[in-house]
Scaffold this motif. Structure first.
Motif, PDB file in Angstrom:
ATOM      1  N   ASP A  20       5.389 -17.958  -1.782  1.00 24.83           N
ATOM      2  CA  ASP A  20       6.594 -17.353  -1.202  1.00 24.83           C
ATOM      3  C   ASP A  20       6.464 -15.822  -1.138  1.00 24.83           C
ATOM      4  OD1 ASP A  20       9.132 -17.326  -0.064  1.00 24.83           O
ATOM      5  OD2 ASP A  20      10.159 -17.218  -1.990  1.00 24.83           O
ATOM      6  N   ILE A  21       5.354 -15.333  -0.610  1.00 26.36           N
ATOM      7  CA  ILE A  21       5.096 -13.888  -0.600  1.00 26.36           C
ATOM      8  C   ILE A  21       5.065 -13.293   0.797  1.00 26.36           C
ATOM      9  CG2 ILE A  21       2.572 -14.099  -0.537  1.00 26.36           C
ATOM     10  CD1 ILE A  21       2.556 -11.710  -2.579  1.00 26.36           C
ATOM     11  N   LEU A  22       4.908 -14.114   1.818  1.00 24.26           N
ATOM     12  CA  LEU A  22       4.840 -13.597   3.180  1.00 24.26           C
ATOM     13  C   LEU A  22       6.087 -12.789   3.523  1.00 24.26           C
ATOM     14  CD1 LEU A  22       3.388 -16.619   5.166  1.00 24.26           C
ATOM     15  CD2 LEU A  22       2.274 -14.412   4.826  1.00 24.26           C
ATOM     16  N   ASP A  23       5.868 -11.632   4.140  1.00 21.71           N
ATOM     17  CA  ASP A  23       6.951 -10.779   4.637  1.00 21.71           C
ATOM     18  C   ASP A  23       7.860 -10.236   3.543  1.00 21.71           C
ATOM     19  OD1 ASP A  23       6.262 -11.077   7.472  1.00 21.71           O
ATOM     20  OD2 ASP A  23       6.919 -13.151   7.219  1.00 21.71           O
ATOM     21  N   THR A  24       7.362 -10.191   2.312  1.00 22.38           N
ATOM     22  CA  THR A  24       8.116  -9.543   1.239  1.00 22.38           C
ATOM     23  C   THR A  24       7.796  -8.049   1.230  1.00 22.38           C
ATOM     24  OG1 THR A  24       6.356 -10.057  -0.348  1.00 22.38           O
ATOM     25  CG2 THR A  24       8.182 -11.618  -0.189  1.00 22.38           C
ATOM     26  N   PRO A  25       8.652  -7.228   0.646  1.00 19.72           N
ATOM     27  CA  PRO A  25       8.410  -5.779   0.651  1.00 19.72           C
ATOM     28  C   PRO A  25       7.179  -5.390  -0.165  1.00 19.72           C
ATOM     29  CG  PRO A  25      10.696  -6.291   0.079  1.00 19.72           C
ATOM     30  CD  PRO A  25       9.939  -7.576   0.020  1.00 19.72           C
ATOM     31  N   ALA A  26       6.713  -4.167   0.066  1.00 18.68           N
ATOM     32  CA  ALA A  26       5.618  -3.620  -0.733  1.00 18.68           C
ATOM     33  C   ALA A  26       6.031  -3.549  -2.193  1.00 18.68           C
ATOM     34  CB  ALA A  26       5.236  -2.233  -0.226  1.00 18.68           C
ATOM     35  N   GLU A  27       5.076  -3.738  -3.091  1.00 21.83           N
ATOM     36  CA  GLU A  27       5.353  -3.708  -4.525  1.00 21.83           C
ATOM     37  C   GLU A  27       4.271  -2.899  -5.234  1.00 21.83           C
ATOM     38  OE1 GLU A  27       6.757  -7.544  -6.260  1.00 21.83           O
ATOM     39  OE2 GLU A  27       6.194  -8.308  -4.285  1.00 21.83           O
ATOM     40  N   PRO A  28       4.655  -2.131  -6.258  1.00 25.51           N
ATOM     41  CA  PRO A  28       3.692  -1.259  -6.942  1.00 25.51           C
ATOM     42  C   PRO A  28       2.465  -1.986  -7.476  1.00 25.51           C
ATOM     43  CG  PRO A  28       5.931  -0.668  -7.574  1.00 25.51           C
ATOM     44  CD  PRO A  28       6.034  -1.922  -6.749  1.00 25.51           C
ATOM     45  N   ALA A  29       2.632  -3.204  -7.979  1.00 23.98           N
ATOM     46  CA  ALA A  29       1.493  -3.915  -8.575  1.00 23.98           C
ATOM     47  C   ALA A  29       0.361  -4.079  -7.567  1.00 23.98           C
ATOM     48  CB  ALA A  29       1.933  -5.280  -9.100  1.00 23.98           C
ATOM     49  N   PHE A  30       0.694  -4.431  -6.335  1.00 23.36           N
ATOM     50  CA  PHE A  30      -0.330  -4.631  -5.311  1.00 23.36           C
ATOM     51  C   PHE A  30      -0.773  -3.303  -4.702  1.00 23.36           C
ATOM     52  CE2 PHE A  30       2.176  -8.508  -5.609  1.00 23.36           C
ATOM     53  CZ  PHE A  30       1.172  -9.432  -5.899  1.00 23.36           C
ATOM     54  N   ASP A  31       0.157  -2.361  -4.592  1.00 21.18           N
ATOM     55  CA  ASP A  31      -0.226  -1.030  -4.111  1.00 21.18           C
ATOM     56  C   ASP A  31      -1.253  -0.387  -5.036  1.00 21.18           C
ATOM     57  OD1 ASP A  31       1.468  -1.242  -1.946  1.00 21.18           O
ATOM     58  OD2 ASP A  31       3.090  -0.086  -2.852  1.00 21.18           O
TER      59      ASP A  31
ATOM     60  N   GLY B  89      10.739   7.652 -10.905  1.00 23.59           N
ATOM     61  CA  GLY B  89      12.052   7.901 -10.308  1.00 23.59           C
ATOM     62  C   GLY B  89      12.566   6.701  -9.555  1.00 23.59           C
ATOM     63  N   GLY B  90      11.673   6.033  -8.806  1.00 21.46           N
ATOM     64  CA  GLY B  90      12.082   4.824  -8.088  1.00 21.46           C
ATOM     65  C   GLY B  90      12.531   3.725  -9.020  1.00 21.46           C
ATOM     66  N   ASP B  91      11.795   3.544 -10.128  1.00 24.93           N
ATOM     67  CA  ASP B  91      12.184   2.528 -11.109  1.00 24.93           C
ATOM     68  C   ASP B  91      13.551   2.842 -11.713  1.00 24.93           C
ATOM     69  OD1 ASP B  91       9.786   1.312 -10.629  1.00 24.93           O
ATOM     70  OD2 ASP B  91       8.849   1.869 -12.523  1.00 24.93           O
ATOM     71  N   MET B  92      13.810   4.121 -11.973  1.00 22.64           N
ATOM     72  CA  MET B  92      15.102   4.521 -12.524  1.00 22.64           C
ATOM     73  C   MET B  92      16.233   4.155 -11.567  1.00 22.64           C
ATOM     74  SD  MET B  92      16.229   8.304 -13.934  1.00 22.64           S
ATOM     75  CE  MET B  92      15.795   9.115 -12.387  1.00 22.64           C
TER      76      MET B  92
ATOM     77  N   LEU C 123      14.809  -9.764  -4.640  1.00 25.97           N
ATOM     78  CA  LEU C 123      13.943 -10.492  -3.728  1.00 25.97           C
ATOM     79  C   LEU C 123      12.592  -9.822  -3.571  1.00 25.97           C
ATOM     80  CD1 LEU C 123      16.455 -11.595  -0.951  1.00 25.97           C
ATOM     81  CD2 LEU C 123      15.917 -12.652  -3.152  1.00 25.97           C
ATOM     82  N   GLY C 124      12.483  -8.566  -3.996  1.00 23.71           N
ATOM     83  CA  GLY C 124      11.221  -7.846  -3.893  1.00 23.71           C
ATOM     84  C   GLY C 124      11.474  -6.397  -3.536  1.00 23.71           C
ATOM     85  N   GLY C 125      10.675  -5.492  -4.106  1.00 23.19           N
ATOM     86  CA  GLY C 125      10.846  -4.082  -3.783  1.00 23.19           C
ATOM     87  C   GLY C 125      12.256  -3.627  -4.060  1.00 23.19           C
ATOM     88  N   GLU C 126      12.902  -3.063  -3.029  1.00 20.42           N
ATOM     89  CA  GLU C 126      14.270  -2.579  -3.148  1.00 20.42           C
ATOM     90  C   GLU C 126      15.285  -3.543  -2.556  1.00 20.42           C
ATOM     91  OE1 GLU C 126      12.573  -0.613   0.621  1.00 20.42           O
ATOM     92  OE2 GLU C 126      11.876  -1.459  -1.258  1.00 20.42           O
ATOM     93  N   GLU C 127      14.899  -4.798  -2.326  1.00 16.10           N
ATOM     94  CA  GLU C 127      15.776  -5.785  -1.703  1.00 16.10           C
ATOM     95  C   GLU C 127      16.363  -6.722  -2.760  1.00 16.10           C
ATOM     96  OE1 GLU C 127      14.053  -7.835   1.550  1.00 16.10           O
ATOM     97  OE2 GLU C 127      13.495  -6.003   2.622  1.00 16.10           O
ATOM     98  N   PHE C 128      17.686  -6.936  -2.662  1.00 12.32           N
ATOM     99  CA  PHE C 128      18.422  -7.760  -3.605  1.00 12.32           C
ATOM    100  C   PHE C 128      19.322  -8.732  -2.849  1.00 12.32           C
ATOM    101  CE2 PHE C 128      17.389  -3.813  -5.654  1.00 12.32           C
ATOM    102  CZ  PHE C 128      17.160  -4.108  -6.993  1.00 12.32           C
TER     103      PHE C 128
END
Length: 416
Positions: A26-37, A222-225, A247-252
């Motif tokens: 269930d990862i297709l089209d999910t936002p960018a995430e620090p772990a993978f970046d 800062g983003g995590d905060m 749901l991923g990244g900054e999406e809820f």
């Protein structure tokens, strides 16, 4: 290089087991995430290449979960180097693409400052299915030692470990709320209960406006905060009976049982004002954030979780397109959101569109099927005619269809 087959000798899009494995994550089209970046960043640092990718491959495209050194987010599978990595089911190194007959006419090679070097390693699941690749790419020809290839293979294992761990997690490590997978599993129960009792249920989806600018200006700390503060404010603004998930990244998203459209819109506006008023002491210049919201209400006789989430997402995207920092309710009608949920099946299957008196074909990915229609993803919907034939490669089924809805990367089809 001759051991690697050409694309004409394989049909990766028809690999039902591989696509089923990809769907499981269930990862297709999910936002960018620090772990993978961070993994992509390591590829650039270690190998000193210009471009690093962590990708997933569905039936018609290579989609980038992490991408450094390119503005692209996906490419058609037929244009990708990784189609050969997928076909060979093993790592592939191309020292100079301009001298390789498979790639010398590829548009990404012939373009000014085009690709010359490529190294790609498959992402392989525990049940031996290839769902994507990790790639190192450069515009300068170069060699790649066995040691370097071994390191890239280890990084591919790190990607897969991250994906496998996420399947087990139920709480998001940063915010403490439900992960995407856990949220959807629990939300299915809420929806089933609402449908059974024909009761009210609404969904609110939201994301932080211009979140990338926060990360760029204040770093990931800062983003995590910001994400933690958003989560706390959302929890304070919701009832104990409501379900909140990241749901991923900054999406809820939040599921609101026993809430009609007006009540859900009031909740969205309450959260929007709360987010806008958040303070972040010590930030210079002071961090200020806003969010955009989409609101949708379940039709208990017609909707399932996927369709009501789709409604809310469409409203959210409209809010973002029309200026952000606002809440909008879904208003519209699409085949996917009025299809009977008993018939509507979420799938990930290889498809093919046939048109122009069967002289033209286009690979696609079928994302949902129901008795009288389908939702499909394509690289570019704009040039597809109104009437097509949809073929599902693995089963041999086909339907004459007409296009009833066009989105930036998808179509909804009505059969017959």
């Amino acid at each position: 290089m001759s051991a690697v087959p050409s694309p004409s000798s394989f049909v990766p899009a028809a690999d039902a087991e591989r696509l089923a494995a990809l769907e499981r994550f269930d990862i297709l089209d999910t936002p960018a995430e620090p772990a993978f970046d961070r993994i992509a960043h390591l590829v650039r640092l270690i190998f000193e290449v210009e471009t690093a990718l962590v990708t997933m491959i569905d039936a018609h495209r290579q989609w980038y979960k992490a991408a450094l050194g390119t503005s692209l987010t996906e490419v058609p599978l037929g244009d990708s180097f990784c189609q050969y990595t997928l076909a060979a089911a093993k790592p592939l190194v191309v020292p100079d693409a301009s001298l390789d007959a498979r790639f010398s006419v590829n548009r990404h090679v012939t373009a000014p400052d085009g690709i010359r070097f490529y190294a790609g390693v498959p992402l392989v699941t525990s049940d031996k299915q290839i769902i994507g690749t990790i790639c190192a790419i450069d515009r300068t020809p170069r060699s790649f030692s066995e040691r370097e290839l071994a390191i890239l293979c280890e990084l591919a294992e790190v990607v897969m470990s991250e994906l496998e761990l996420r399947q087990l997690a139920t709480s998001d490590g940063l915010t403490g709320i439900a992960t995407r997978r856990a949220f959807k599993a629990e939300a299915e129960k809420y929806v089933a209960l609402a449908r059974r009792h024909r009761s009210q249920l609404s969904v609110v989806t939201f994301d932080v406006d211009h979140f990338k600018k926060v990360n760029d200006a204040y770093g990931h700390a800062g983003g995590d905060m910001v994400l933690k503060a958003i989560t706390r404010a959302a929890q304070d603004g919701l009832r104990k009976s409501d379900l909140l998930g990241r749901l991923g990244g900054e999406e809820f998203a939040a599921v609101l049982p026993d809430a009609d459209a007006a009540a859900a819109m009031a909740v969205a506006e309450k959260l929007r004002y709360a987010f806008r008023g958040l303070d972040f002491p010590g930030s210079r210049p002071p961090i200020k954030v806003t969010a955009s919201f989409g609101v949708a209400t379940l039709d208990p006789g017609r909707d399932d979780l996927d369709s009501v989430l789709l409604k809310a997402d469409e409203a959210l995207y409209e809010a973002k397109r029309s200026g952000r920092n606002k809440s909008l309710a879904w208003r519209g009608a699409t085949t996917a959101t009025v299809a009977d949920p008993v018939d509507r099946r979420r799938v990930l299957k290889a498809g093919r569109l046939v048109f122009n008196a069967r002289r033209s074909t286009l690979d696609c990915t079928v994302r949902a099927l129901w008795e009288n229609g389908a939702e499909i993803q394509v690289a570019s919907p704009a040039d597809i005619p109104e009437e097509v034939t949809l073929e599902v490669v693995s089963s041999g089924h086909s339907w004459d269809a007409r296009v009833v809805q066009r989105r930036p990367t998808s179509l909804e089809l009505a059969f017959g």
